[in-house]
Design an enzyme around this catalytic site. Structure first.
Site, PDB file in Angstrom:
ATOM      1  N   CYS A   1       0.828  -1.206   0.000  1.00  0.00           N
ATOM      2  CA  CYS A   1       0.000   0.000   0.000  1.00  0.00           C
ATOM      3  C   CYS A   1       0.865   1.259   0.000  1.00  0.00           C
ATOM      4  CB  CYS A   1      -0.918  -0.010   1.229  1.00  0.00           C
ATOM      5  SG  CYS A   1      -1.950   1.458   1.347  1.00  0.00           S
TER       6      CYS A   1
ATOM      7  N   CYS B   1      -0.479   4.142   2.037  1.00  0.00           N
ATOM      8  CA  CYS B   1      -0.253   4.046   3.483  1.00  0.00           C
ATOM      9  C   CYS B   1       1.213   4.325   3.847  1.00  0.00           C
ATOM     10  CB  CYS B   1      -0.581   2.640   3.989  1.00  0.00           C
ATOM     11  SG  CYS B   1      -2.074   1.926   3.303  1.00  0.00           S
ATOM     12  N   ASP B   2       2.153   3.817   3.051  1.00  0.00           N
ATOM     13  CA  ASP B   2       3.558   3.786   3.482  1.00  0.00           C
ATOM     14  C   ASP B   2       4.503   4.657   2.656  1.00  0.00           C
ATOM     15  OD1 ASP B   2       2.840   1.907   5.405  1.00  0.00           O
ATOM     16  OD2 ASP B   2       3.070   0.250   4.001  1.00  0.00           O
TER      17      ASP B   2
END
Ligand code: NAP
Length: 310
Positions: free
Chosen positions: A137, A140-141
Protein backbone atom coordinates in the site's frame (compact mmCIF):
# COMPACT_ATOMS: atom_id res chain seq x y z
CA UNK A 1 -34.02 -5.92 18.95
CA UNK A 2 -30.36 -6.84 18.49
CA UNK A 3 -28.84 -7.53 15.09
CA UNK A 4 -28.71 -11.25 15.92
CA UNK A 5 -32.44 -11.37 16.72
CA UNK A 6 -33.56 -9.70 13.48
CA UNK A 7 -34.18 -11.26 10.09
CA UNK A 8 -32.86 -8.66 7.65
CA UNK A 9 -34.08 -8.30 4.09
CA UNK A 10 -30.45 -8.32 2.98
CA UNK A 11 -27.04 -8.77 4.52
CA UNK A 12 -24.14 -7.28 2.57
CA UNK A 13 -20.75 -8.89 3.17
CA UNK A 14 -17.98 -6.34 2.62
CA UNK A 15 -17.95 -2.56 2.63
CA UNK A 16 -16.06 -1.46 -0.48
CA UNK A 17 -17.66 0.58 -3.30
CA UNK A 18 -19.87 -2.37 -4.41
CA UNK A 19 -21.15 -3.02 -0.88
CA UNK A 20 -21.74 0.62 -0.04
CA UNK A 21 -23.60 1.25 -3.30
CA UNK A 22 -25.72 -1.88 -2.75
CA UNK A 23 -26.49 -0.46 0.71
CA UNK A 24 -27.53 2.92 -0.75
CA UNK A 25 -29.89 1.23 -3.24
CA UNK A 26 -31.25 -1.23 -0.66
CA UNK A 27 -31.81 1.63 1.79
CA UNK A 28 -33.66 3.65 -0.82
CA UNK A 29 -35.84 0.60 -1.50
CA UNK A 30 -36.60 0.52 2.26
CA UNK A 31 -35.03 -2.92 2.70
CA UNK A 32 -33.68 -3.61 6.19
CA UNK A 33 -29.96 -3.90 5.57
CA UNK A 34 -26.98 -5.08 7.61
CA UNK A 35 -23.41 -4.76 6.39
CA UNK A 36 -20.75 -7.05 7.86
CA UNK A 37 -17.28 -5.63 7.19
CA UNK A 38 -14.03 -7.05 8.58
CA UNK A 39 -12.37 -3.64 9.07
CA UNK A 40 -13.53 -0.13 8.17
CA UNK A 41 -15.87 0.41 5.20
CA UNK A 42 -13.95 1.59 2.11
CA UNK A 43 -12.26 -1.55 0.86
CA UNK A 44 -9.22 -1.54 -1.44
CA UNK A 45 -10.43 1.75 -2.96
CA UNK A 46 -9.72 3.50 0.34
CA UNK A 47 -6.03 2.69 -0.06
CA UNK A 48 -5.83 4.26 -3.53
CA UNK A 49 -4.34 7.70 -3.73
CA UNK A 50 -5.59 9.51 -6.81
CA UNK A 51 -8.71 8.31 -8.61
CA UNK A 52 -8.73 9.91 -12.04
CA UNK A 53 -11.29 7.78 -13.88
CA UNK A 54 -14.34 7.98 -11.63
CA UNK A 55 -16.82 10.22 -13.45
CA UNK A 56 -17.70 13.52 -11.81
CA UNK A 57 -14.27 14.35 -10.40
CA UNK A 58 -12.32 16.05 -13.22
CA UNK A 59 -9.55 17.06 -10.81
CA UNK A 60 -9.24 13.59 -9.25
CA UNK A 61 -10.44 12.52 -5.82
CA UNK A 62 -8.56 10.48 -3.23
CA UNK A 63 -9.75 6.98 -2.38
CA UNK A 64 -10.35 7.75 1.32
CA UNK A 65 -12.37 10.88 0.43
CA UNK A 66 -14.59 9.08 -2.09
CA UNK A 67 -15.18 6.13 0.21
CA UNK A 68 -15.99 8.32 3.22
CA UNK A 69 -18.64 10.08 1.12
CA UNK A 70 -20.11 6.75 -0.05
CA UNK A 71 -20.27 5.47 3.54
CA UNK A 72 -21.94 8.68 4.74
CA UNK A 73 -24.50 8.37 1.95
CA UNK A 74 -25.24 4.72 2.82
CA UNK A 75 -25.62 5.53 6.52
CA UNK A 76 -28.03 8.37 5.62
CA UNK A 77 -30.28 5.64 4.17
CA UNK A 78 -30.26 3.69 7.44
CA UNK A 79 -27.41 1.23 6.92
CA UNK A 80 -26.28 -0.75 10.01
CA UNK A 81 -22.64 -1.88 10.00
CA UNK A 82 -21.08 -4.64 12.11
CA UNK A 83 -17.33 -5.10 12.23
CA UNK A 84 -16.55 -8.83 12.03
CA UNK A 85 -14.93 -11.47 9.85
CA UNK A 86 -17.45 -13.72 8.13
CA UNK A 87 -16.51 -17.36 8.79
CA UNK A 88 -19.22 -19.18 6.85
CA UNK A 89 -22.65 -18.96 5.26
CA UNK A 90 -25.51 -21.44 5.20
CA UNK A 91 -27.38 -20.47 2.08
CA UNK A 92 -29.43 -23.48 0.92
CA UNK A 93 -32.62 -22.47 2.80
CA UNK A 94 -34.78 -19.39 2.21
CA UNK A 95 -33.46 -17.74 5.37
CA UNK A 96 -29.70 -17.39 4.99
CA UNK A 97 -27.51 -17.76 8.08
CA UNK A 98 -24.24 -15.87 8.28
CA UNK A 99 -21.68 -16.79 10.94
CA UNK A 100 -19.32 -13.97 11.82
CA UNK A 101 -17.20 -13.18 14.87
CA UNK A 102 -18.76 -16.01 16.88
CA UNK A 103 -22.32 -14.78 16.22
CA UNK A 104 -25.10 -15.69 13.80
CA UNK A 105 -27.01 -13.22 11.61
CA UNK A 106 -30.06 -13.99 9.45
CA UNK A 107 -31.42 -12.52 6.22
CA UNK A 108 -33.75 -13.29 3.33
CA UNK A 109 -30.95 -12.52 0.87
CA UNK A 110 -27.20 -11.92 0.79
CA UNK A 111 -25.00 -9.74 -1.41
CA UNK A 112 -21.34 -10.77 -1.39
CA UNK A 113 -19.08 -7.78 -1.93
CA UNK A 114 -16.02 -9.06 -0.10
CA UNK A 115 -13.59 -7.86 -2.77
CA UNK A 116 -10.08 -9.12 -3.24
CA UNK A 117 -6.74 -8.93 -1.43
CA UNK A 118 -3.30 -8.26 -2.91
CA UNK A 119 -1.31 -11.30 -4.00
CA UNK A 120 2.04 -12.08 -2.48
CA UNK A 121 5.21 -12.77 -4.42
CA UNK A 122 5.96 -15.72 -2.13
CA UNK A 123 9.72 -15.16 -2.14
CA UNK A 124 12.15 -15.43 0.80
CA UNK A 125 12.15 -12.27 2.93
CA UNK A 126 8.68 -11.09 1.87
CA UNK A 127 6.85 -12.09 5.07
CA UNK A 128 9.80 -11.29 7.33
CA UNK A 129 10.05 -7.69 6.07
CA UNK A 130 6.33 -6.91 5.66
CA UNK A 131 5.98 -3.66 7.58
CA UNK A 132 9.78 -3.26 7.60
CA UNK A 133 10.35 -2.26 4.00
CA UNK A 134 7.86 -4.53 2.21
CA UNK A 135 4.46 -2.95 1.58
CA UNK A 136 1.30 -3.57 -0.45
CA UNK A 137 0.00 0.00 0.00
CA UNK A 138 1.89 3.04 -1.31
CA UNK A 139 -0.84 5.37 -0.02
CA UNK A 140 -0.25 4.05 3.48
CA UNK A 141 3.56 3.79 3.48
CA UNK A 142 4.88 6.01 0.67
CA UNK A 143 5.72 8.92 2.97
CA UNK A 144 8.33 6.78 4.78
CA UNK A 145 10.50 6.87 1.66
CA UNK A 146 11.35 10.54 1.18
CA UNK A 147 14.43 10.76 -1.08
CA UNK A 148 14.85 6.97 -1.01
CA UNK A 149 15.12 4.34 -3.75
CA UNK A 150 12.13 1.99 -3.86
CA UNK A 151 11.13 -0.95 -6.01
CA UNK A 152 7.63 -1.46 -7.38
CA UNK A 153 6.90 -5.02 -8.50
CA UNK A 154 4.28 -5.61 -11.21
CA UNK A 155 3.17 -4.11 -14.51
CA UNK A 156 -0.60 -3.62 -14.06
CA UNK A 157 -2.63 -0.50 -13.32
CA UNK A 158 -2.00 -0.74 -9.59
CA UNK A 159 1.78 -1.07 -9.91
CA UNK A 160 2.20 1.77 -12.39
CA UNK A 161 -0.26 4.16 -10.73
CA UNK A 162 1.39 3.61 -7.38
CA UNK A 163 4.87 4.01 -8.91
CA UNK A 164 3.73 7.43 -10.15
CA UNK A 165 2.32 8.23 -6.70
CA UNK A 166 5.62 7.28 -5.05
CA UNK A 167 7.48 9.89 -7.13
CA UNK A 168 6.08 12.43 -4.65
CA UNK A 169 8.34 10.99 -1.97
CA UNK A 170 11.09 8.75 -3.30
CA UNK A 171 14.08 9.95 -5.28
CA UNK A 172 14.06 6.93 -7.56
CA UNK A 173 11.42 4.29 -8.30
CA UNK A 174 12.44 1.13 -10.13
CA UNK A 175 9.63 -0.94 -11.63
CA UNK A 176 10.36 -4.66 -11.85
CA UNK A 177 8.23 -6.42 -14.42
CA UNK A 178 8.40 -10.03 -15.56
CA UNK A 179 7.79 -9.15 -19.21
CA UNK A 180 8.99 -6.34 -21.52
CA UNK A 181 5.54 -4.71 -21.86
CA UNK A 182 3.34 -3.21 -19.18
CA UNK A 183 -0.25 -4.35 -18.68
CA UNK A 184 -1.43 -0.98 -17.30
CA UNK A 185 -3.73 1.34 -19.32
CA UNK A 186 -1.84 3.21 -22.06
CA UNK A 187 -2.43 6.66 -20.53
CA UNK A 188 -1.04 5.49 -17.20
CA UNK A 189 1.96 3.95 -18.96
CA UNK A 190 2.67 7.20 -20.79
CA UNK A 191 2.55 9.20 -17.58
CA UNK A 192 5.04 6.80 -16.02
CA UNK A 193 7.37 6.80 -19.06
CA UNK A 194 7.36 10.61 -18.98
CA UNK A 195 8.45 10.68 -15.33
CA UNK A 196 12.23 10.93 -14.97
CA UNK A 197 12.17 9.40 -11.48
CA UNK A 198 10.89 6.03 -12.75
CA UNK A 199 13.12 3.41 -14.38
CA UNK A 200 12.53 -0.23 -15.29
CA UNK A 201 13.97 -3.70 -14.84
CA UNK A 202 12.28 -5.52 -17.74
CA UNK A 203 11.94 -9.31 -17.98
CA UNK A 204 12.87 -9.52 -14.32
CA UNK A 205 11.53 -11.11 -11.16
CA UNK A 206 12.36 -10.67 -7.48
CA UNK A 207 14.04 -13.83 -6.18
CA UNK A 208 14.73 -12.72 -2.61
CA UNK A 209 14.28 -9.70 -0.34
CA UNK A 210 17.20 -9.19 2.02
CA UNK A 211 18.14 -7.08 5.04
CA UNK A 212 18.78 -7.26 8.77
CA UNK A 213 16.07 -5.38 10.71
CA UNK A 214 14.64 -3.84 7.53
CA UNK A 215 14.96 -4.25 3.77
CA UNK A 216 18.35 -3.29 2.33
CA UNK A 217 18.56 -5.16 -0.99
CA UNK A 218 16.80 -7.54 -3.39
CA UNK A 219 18.03 -10.25 -5.70
CA UNK A 220 16.61 -9.77 -9.19
CA UNK A 221 16.72 -12.43 -11.87
CA UNK A 222 16.45 -11.69 -15.58
CA UNK A 223 14.15 -14.41 -16.89
CA UNK A 224 15.57 -14.18 -20.42
CA UNK A 225 19.27 -14.42 -19.55
CA UNK A 226 18.88 -16.27 -16.21
CA UNK A 227 21.35 -13.79 -14.69
CA UNK A 228 20.80 -12.74 -11.09
CA UNK A 229 22.04 -9.54 -9.45
CA UNK A 230 21.70 -7.88 -6.07
CA UNK A 231 20.59 -4.26 -5.93
CA UNK A 232 20.45 -2.00 -2.89
CA UNK A 233 16.97 -0.76 -2.13
CA UNK A 234 15.11 0.97 0.72
CA UNK A 235 11.62 -0.41 0.15
CA UNK A 236 9.64 -2.88 -1.97
CA UNK A 237 6.03 -2.21 -3.01
CA UNK A 238 4.30 -5.31 -4.35
CA UNK A 239 1.40 -5.08 -6.85
CA UNK A 240 1.11 -8.44 -8.57
CA UNK A 241 -2.64 -8.83 -8.82
CA UNK A 242 -5.44 -9.77 -6.51
CA UNK A 243 -7.18 -12.85 -5.11
CA UNK A 244 -10.91 -12.80 -4.27
CA UNK A 245 -12.02 -13.13 -0.64
CA UNK A 246 -14.26 -16.17 -0.95
CA UNK A 247 -12.96 -18.53 1.76
CA UNK A 248 -16.27 -18.38 3.67
CA UNK A 249 -18.47 -19.42 0.73
CA UNK A 250 -20.31 -22.73 0.55
CA UNK A 251 -19.29 -24.83 -2.49
CA UNK A 252 -22.77 -24.37 -4.00
CA UNK A 253 -21.78 -20.76 -4.85
CA UNK A 254 -19.86 -21.45 -8.05
CA UNK A 255 -16.58 -19.73 -8.83
CA UNK A 256 -14.12 -19.81 -11.74
CA UNK A 257 -10.73 -21.51 -11.42
CA UNK A 258 -9.25 -18.37 -9.81
CA UNK A 259 -12.02 -18.20 -7.18
CA UNK A 260 -14.02 -15.29 -8.67
CA UNK A 261 -17.79 -15.78 -8.20
CA UNK A 262 -19.84 -16.61 -11.29
CA UNK A 263 -23.14 -14.71 -11.53
CA UNK A 264 -25.98 -14.34 -14.00
CA UNK A 265 -27.14 -11.07 -15.55
CA UNK A 266 -28.94 -10.03 -12.36
CA UNK A 267 -25.76 -10.81 -10.40
CA UNK A 268 -27.36 -13.81 -8.71
CA UNK A 269 -24.96 -16.67 -7.97
CA UNK A 270 -25.73 -20.35 -8.48
CA UNK A 271 -27.63 -20.19 -5.14
CA UNK A 272 -31.04 -18.43 -5.19
CA UNK A 273 -31.06 -15.37 -2.95
CA UNK A 274 -27.27 -15.04 -2.93
CA UNK A 275 -25.89 -12.26 -5.12
CA UNK A 276 -22.33 -11.04 -5.77
CA UNK A 277 -21.00 -7.64 -6.80
CA UNK A 278 -17.66 -5.91 -7.32
CA UNK A 279 -14.13 -7.31 -7.52
CA UNK A 280 -15.14 -10.66 -5.97
CA UNK A 281 -17.17 -11.41 -9.10
CA UNK A 282 -15.84 -12.82 -12.38
CA UNK A 283 -16.02 -9.96 -14.89
CA UNK A 284 -14.03 -8.08 -17.50
CA UNK A 285 -13.32 -4.79 -15.75
CA UNK A 286 -12.58 -4.45 -12.04
CA UNK A 287 -12.76 -0.78 -11.18
CA UNK A 288 -14.67 1.46 -8.77
CA UNK A 289 -17.05 2.51 -11.50
CA UNK A 290 -17.99 -1.13 -12.29
CA UNK A 291 -18.13 -2.00 -8.58
CA UNK A 292 -20.72 0.70 -7.89
CA UNK A 293 -22.66 -0.37 -10.98
CA UNK A 294 -22.66 -3.97 -9.72
CA UNK A 295 -23.82 -2.82 -6.28
CA UNK A 296 -26.80 -0.99 -7.76
CA UNK A 297 -27.76 -3.95 -9.99
CA UNK A 298 -27.43 -6.48 -7.15
CA UNK A 299 -29.58 -4.44 -4.73
CA UNK A 300 -32.24 -3.94 -7.40
CA UNK A 301 -32.18 -7.69 -8.17
CA UNK A 302 -32.58 -8.38 -4.44
CA UNK A 303 -35.60 -6.09 -4.34
CA UNK A 304 -37.20 -8.08 -7.18
CA UNK A 305 -36.23 -11.41 -5.55
CA UNK A 306 -37.92 -10.35 -2.30
CA UNK A 307 -41.14 -9.39 -4.11
CA UNK A 308 -41.72 -13.12 -4.71
CA UNK A 309 -40.41 -14.23 -1.31
CA UNK A 310 -42.83 -16.19 0.83
P1 NAP B 1 -3.30 -7.00 -12.62
O1 NAP B 1 -3.94 -6.11 -13.62
O2 NAP B 1 -3.70 -8.44 -12.56
O3 NAP B 1 -1.73 -6.88 -12.82
C1 NAP B 1 -0.86 -7.69 -12.08
C2 NAP B 1 0.56 -7.46 -12.58
O4 NAP B 1 1.45 -8.22 -11.79
C3 NAP B 1 0.75 -7.89 -14.03
O5 NAP B 1 1.57 -6.98 -14.69
C4 NAP B 1 1.41 -9.25 -13.89
O6 NAP B 1 2.29 -9.53 -14.93
C5 NAP B 1 2.21 -9.09 -12.62
N1 NAP B 1 2.37 -10.36 -11.88
C6 NAP B 1 1.41 -11.24 -11.53
N2 NAP B 1 1.91 -12.23 -10.81
C7 NAP B 1 3.24 -11.99 -10.70
C8 NAP B 1 4.32 -12.67 -10.07
N3 NAP B 1 4.13 -13.80 -9.40
N4 NAP B 1 5.54 -12.13 -10.15
C9 NAP B 1 5.73 -10.97 -10.83
N5 NAP B 1 4.76 -10.28 -11.44
C10 NAP B 1 3.53 -10.79 -11.37
O7 NAP B 1 -3.53 -6.49 -11.12
P2 NAP B 1 -3.69 -4.99 -10.53
O8 NAP B 1 -2.74 -4.05 -11.15
O9 NAP B 1 -3.69 -5.16 -9.05
O10 NAP B 1 -5.13 -4.60 -10.96
C11 NAP B 1 -6.27 -5.43 -10.58
C12 NAP B 1 -7.51 -4.92 -11.30
O11 NAP B 1 -7.85 -3.62 -10.80
C13 NAP B 1 -7.27 -4.76 -12.80
O12 NAP B 1 -8.46 -5.10 -13.47
C14 NAP B 1 -6.96 -3.28 -12.97
O13 NAP B 1 -7.28 -2.76 -14.24
C15 NAP B 1 -7.84 -2.67 -11.88
N6 NAP B 1 -7.27 -1.38 -11.41
C16 NAP B 1 -7.69 -0.25 -12.05
C17 NAP B 1 -7.18 0.97 -11.66
C18 NAP B 1 -7.67 2.20 -12.37
O14 NAP B 1 -8.18 2.12 -13.44
N7 NAP B 1 -7.55 3.37 -11.81
C19 NAP B 1 -6.23 1.07 -10.66
C20 NAP B 1 -5.80 -0.10 -10.05
C21 NAP B 1 -6.33 -1.33 -10.45
P3 NAP B 1 1.77 -9.85 -16.44
O15 NAP B 1 1.40 -8.51 -17.00
O16 NAP B 1 2.94 -10.49 -17.07
O17 NAP B 1 0.60 -10.77 -16.27
Amino acid sequence: MTAEEKIYDVIIIGGGPAGLTAAIYAGRALLSTLMIERAMPGGQAATTDAIANYPGFPNEITGPELMTKMEEQARNFGLEVISADVDSIEAENKIKRIFAGGKEYKARSVIITSGADPNKLSVPGEDKFTGAGVSYCATCDGAFYIDKHVLVVGGGDSAIQEAIFLTRFAERISVVHRRDKLRAAKTVQQKAFDNQKIDYFWDSVVEEIKGSDKVSSVILKNVKTDESKEIEIDGVFIYVGITPNTGFLPPAVKTDDRGFIITDESLQTAVPGVFAAGDVRKKLLKQIVTAVSDGAVAATAVEKYLENFS
